[in-house]
Design an enzyme around this catalytic site. Sequence first.
Site, PDB file in Angstrom:
ATOM      1  N   ARG A  55      80.901  17.734  60.373  1.00 23.45           N
ATOM      2  CA  ARG A  55      82.262  17.218  60.543  1.00 23.45           C
ATOM      3  C   ARG A  55      82.726  17.373  61.985  1.00 23.45           C
ATOM      4  O   ARG A  55      83.443  16.507  62.521  1.00 23.45           O
ATOM      5  CB  ARG A  55      83.206  17.941  59.581  1.00 23.45           C
ATOM      6  CG  ARG A  55      82.922  17.643  58.115  1.00 23.45           C
ATOM      7  CD  ARG A  55      83.940  18.280  57.205  1.00 23.45           C
ATOM      8  NE  ARG A  55      85.277  17.750  57.456  1.00 23.45           N
ATOM      9  CZ  ARG A  55      86.382  18.353  57.010  1.00 23.45           C
ATOM     10  NH1 ARG A  55      86.292  19.496  56.325  1.00 23.45           N
ATOM     11  NH2 ARG A  55      87.563  17.833  57.250  1.00 23.45           N
ATOM     12  N   VAL A  87      91.780  18.559  60.324  1.00 22.02           N
ATOM     13  CA  VAL A  87      91.180  19.628  61.146  1.00 22.02           C
ATOM     14  C   VAL A  87      90.519  19.042  62.394  1.00 22.02           C
ATOM     15  O   VAL A  87      89.942  19.761  63.196  1.00 22.02           O
ATOM     16  CB  VAL A  87      90.175  20.454  60.311  1.00 22.02           C
ATOM     17  CG1 VAL A  87      90.928  21.228  59.217  1.00 22.02           C
ATOM     18  CG2 VAL A  87      89.080  19.589  59.691  1.00 22.02           C
ATOM     19  N   ASP A  88      90.630  17.708  62.549  1.00 22.32           N
ATOM     20  CA  ASP A  88      90.116  17.088  63.782  1.00 22.32           C
ATOM     21  C   ASP A  88      91.180  17.221  64.871  1.00 22.32           C
ATOM     22  O   ASP A  88      92.308  17.638  64.602  1.00 22.32           O
ATOM     23  CB  ASP A  88      89.758  15.607  63.520  1.00 22.32           C
ATOM     24  CG  ASP A  88      90.977  14.776  63.090  1.00 22.32           C
ATOM     25  OD1 ASP A  88      90.941  14.172  62.005  1.00 22.32           O
ATOM     26  OD2 ASP A  88      91.974  14.745  63.838  1.00 22.32           O
ATOM     27  N   HIS A 103      95.911  23.359  57.926  1.00 16.70           N
ATOM     28  CA  HIS A 103      94.625  23.688  57.275  1.00 16.70           C
ATOM     29  C   HIS A 103      93.583  24.141  58.280  1.00 16.70           C
ATOM     30  O   HIS A 103      92.386  24.149  57.972  1.00 16.70           O
ATOM     31  CB  HIS A 103      94.109  22.473  56.483  1.00 16.70           C
ATOM     32  CG  HIS A 103      94.949  22.192  55.264  1.00 16.70           C
ATOM     33  ND1 HIS A 103      94.810  21.048  54.521  1.00 16.70           N
ATOM     34  CD2 HIS A 103      95.942  22.902  54.677  1.00 16.70           C
ATOM     35  CE1 HIS A 103      95.676  21.069  53.526  1.00 16.70           C
ATOM     36  NE2 HIS A 103      96.394  22.175  53.601  1.00 16.70           N
ATOM     37  N   CYS A 130      80.422  37.878  66.328  1.00 15.36           N
ATOM     38  CA  CYS A 130      81.809  37.826  66.791  1.00 15.36           C
ATOM     39  C   CYS A 130      81.889  38.440  68.192  1.00 15.36           C
ATOM     40  O   CYS A 130      81.390  39.568  68.393  1.00 15.36           O
ATOM     41  CB  CYS A 130      82.700  38.623  65.831  1.00 15.36           C
ATOM     42  SG  CYS A 130      84.352  38.941  66.468  1.00 15.36           S
ATOM     43  N   GLY A 169      99.093   8.778  55.280  1.00  7.74           N
ATOM     44  CA  GLY A 169      97.659   8.885  54.986  1.00  7.74           C
ATOM     45  C   GLY A 169      97.273  10.128  54.232  1.00  7.74           C
ATOM     46  O   GLY A 169      96.228  10.716  54.513  1.00  7.74           O
ATOM     47  N   MET A 196      97.626   3.345  52.400  1.00  7.37           N
ATOM     48  CA  MET A 196      96.971   2.092  51.978  1.00  7.37           C
ATOM     49  C   MET A 196      97.115   1.867  50.473  1.00  7.37           C
ATOM     50  O   MET A 196      96.891   0.774  49.966  1.00  7.37           O
ATOM     51  CB  MET A 196      95.468   2.191  52.281  1.00  7.37           C
ATOM     52  CG  MET A 196      95.114   2.225  53.716  1.00  7.37           C
ATOM     53  SD  MET A 196      94.840   0.581  54.348  1.00  7.37           S
ATOM     54  CE  MET A 196      93.165   0.318  53.753  1.00  7.37           C
ATOM     55  N   ALA A 197      97.411   2.937  49.756  1.00  7.35           N
ATOM     56  CA  ALA A 197      97.408   2.852  48.287  1.00  7.35           C
ATOM     57  C   ALA A 197      98.605   3.629  47.733  1.00  7.35           C
ATOM     58  O   ALA A 197      99.299   4.333  48.472  1.00  7.35           O
ATOM     59  CB  ALA A 197      96.101   3.452  47.761  1.00  7.35           C
TER      60      ALA A 197
HETATM   61  N1  APR Z   1      95.623   4.015  56.480  1.00  8.75           N
HETATM   62  C1  APR Z   1      96.503   4.678  55.703  1.00  8.75           C
HETATM   63  N2  APR Z   1      96.144   5.450  54.650  1.00  8.75           N
HETATM   64  C2  APR Z   1      94.831   5.544  54.386  1.00  8.75           C
HETATM   65  C3  APR Z   1      93.846   4.881  55.153  1.00  8.75           C
HETATM   66  C4  APR Z   1      94.290   4.096  56.241  1.00  8.75           C
HETATM   67  N3  APR Z   1      93.442   3.425  57.025  1.00  8.75           N
HETATM   68  N4  APR Z   1      92.628   5.175  54.612  1.00  8.75           N
HETATM   69  C5  APR Z   1      92.855   5.998  53.565  1.00  8.75           C
HETATM   70  N5  APR Z   1      94.167   6.214  53.417  1.00  8.75           N
HETATM   71  C6  APR Z   1      94.829   7.074  52.444  1.00  8.75           C
HETATM   72  C7  APR Z   1      94.240   7.037  51.052  1.00  8.75           C
HETATM   73  O1  APR Z   1      94.860   6.014  50.270  1.00  8.75           O
HETATM   74  C8  APR Z   1      94.612   8.435  50.531  1.00  8.75           C
HETATM   75  O2  APR Z   1      95.900   8.419  49.926  1.00  8.75           O
HETATM   76  O3  APR Z   1      94.663   8.402  52.898  1.00  8.75           O
HETATM   77  C9  APR Z   1      94.666   9.306  51.790  1.00  8.75           C
HETATM   78  C10 APR Z   1      93.483  10.256  51.920  1.00  8.75           C
HETATM   79  O4  APR Z   1      93.543  11.166  50.862  1.00  8.75           O
HETATM   80  P1  APR Z   1      92.554  12.415  50.834  1.00  8.75           P
HETATM   81  O5  APR Z   1      91.157  11.941  51.088  1.00  8.75           O
HETATM   82  O6  APR Z   1      92.862  13.157  49.570  1.00  8.75           O
HETATM   83  O7  APR Z   1      92.980  13.293  52.099  1.00  8.75           O
HETATM   84  P2  APR Z   1      94.211  14.280  52.247  1.00  8.75           P
HETATM   85  O8  APR Z   1      95.377  13.803  51.462  1.00  8.75           O
HETATM   86  O9  APR Z   1      94.387  14.495  53.693  1.00  8.75           O
HETATM   87  O10 APR Z   1      93.629  15.635  51.577  1.00  8.75           O
HETATM   88  C11 APR Z   1      94.457  16.774  51.669  1.00  8.75           C
HETATM   89  O11 APR Z   1      92.704  18.085  50.669  1.00  8.75           O
HETATM   90  O12 APR Z   1      90.479  18.521  50.538  1.00  8.75           O
HETATM   91  C12 APR Z   1      91.655  18.983  51.049  1.00  8.75           C
HETATM   92  O13 APR Z   1      91.955  20.319  52.933  1.00  8.75           O
HETATM   93  C13 APR Z   1      91.606  19.017  52.546  1.00  8.75           C
HETATM   94  O14 APR Z   1      93.383  18.540  54.107  1.00  8.75           O
HETATM   95  C14 APR Z   1      92.691  18.047  52.976  1.00  8.75           C
HETATM   96  C15 APR Z   1      93.598  17.995  51.760  1.00  8.75           C
END
Ligand code: APR
Length: 226
Positions: A55, A87-88, A103, A130, A169, A196-197
């Site tokens: 990652r 985390v990026d 996070h 460490c 997002g 997006m959803a």
């Molecule tokens: N533009 C906007 N939204 C987007 C795009 C995009 N191009 N691509 C994906 N998405 C949305 C998806 O629809 C989804 O709702 O981003 C979201 C990604 O969801 P996850 O993969 O669940 O990521 P996140 O919500 O950041 O996860 C939260 O879960 O696993 C842990 O610690 C990890 O920080 C992470 C936390």
Amino acid sequence: MRIAVLTGAGISAESGIRTFRASNGLWEDHCIEDVASVEGFMRDPVLVHRFYNMRRADAARAQPNAAHKALARLAQHHELTLITQNVDDLHERGGSDDVIHMHGSLLGALCAECGHRWPAPLAMRSLDLCPNCGKPQTRPDIVWFGEVPHHLERIFNAVEQAQLFAAIGTSGQVYPAAGLARHARRAGVRTIEMNMANTVIGRDFHEKRSGPASQVVPEWVAELCP
Ligand code: APR
């Protein structure tokens, strides 16, 4: 205007960084317990370092997109608290500073023995010592499931005192981040979701803007910045 923004993996998706719960998401081919828990790290630190080294390399190759850059512009015109679950370092490379990484960060290393933190090398190894206590207990400075996210008091204060809260997002499936929109709404703060959803926290928002972050975020920022 005081604005609090929460971002999730979706804001970095168009930069080529995998999200977690999409069809090709990270949790499709990695077991959360194995790579994102203390127990998993104690069981197999080599596997965990391999996961985060991959990652970290992906993040290093990625470039900030128009959404990251738009949020940096927003901070030039408003009092912005930028909270990320990511985390990026794309927010920082997109021009934001004082980013709250609730996070943790791929760029950080942490000693599981003494708590010392230092800049992570691109590839961490399980037997790295460490630099403070000399023990081979080096782990990524990531908040794993079951651990307490960073800066929660600052985050909740900023959300309560904001005039506008935006979630960008994120699928809203991991607390306490997923509860921030409802917390904002209860404090009388206007809330907006960009995704997006549809998400499981969609009902917590006054407004929804559907579309890719690199499109909807700059449009939203342009409305707020003269
Ligand atoms: N533009 C906007 N939204 C987007 C795009 C995009 N191009 N691509 C994906 N998405 C949305 C998806 O629809 C989804 O709702 O981003 C979201 C990604 O969801 P996850 O993969 O669940 O990521 P996140 O919500 O950041 O996860 C939260 O879960 O696993 C842990 O610690 C990890 O920080 C992470 C936390």
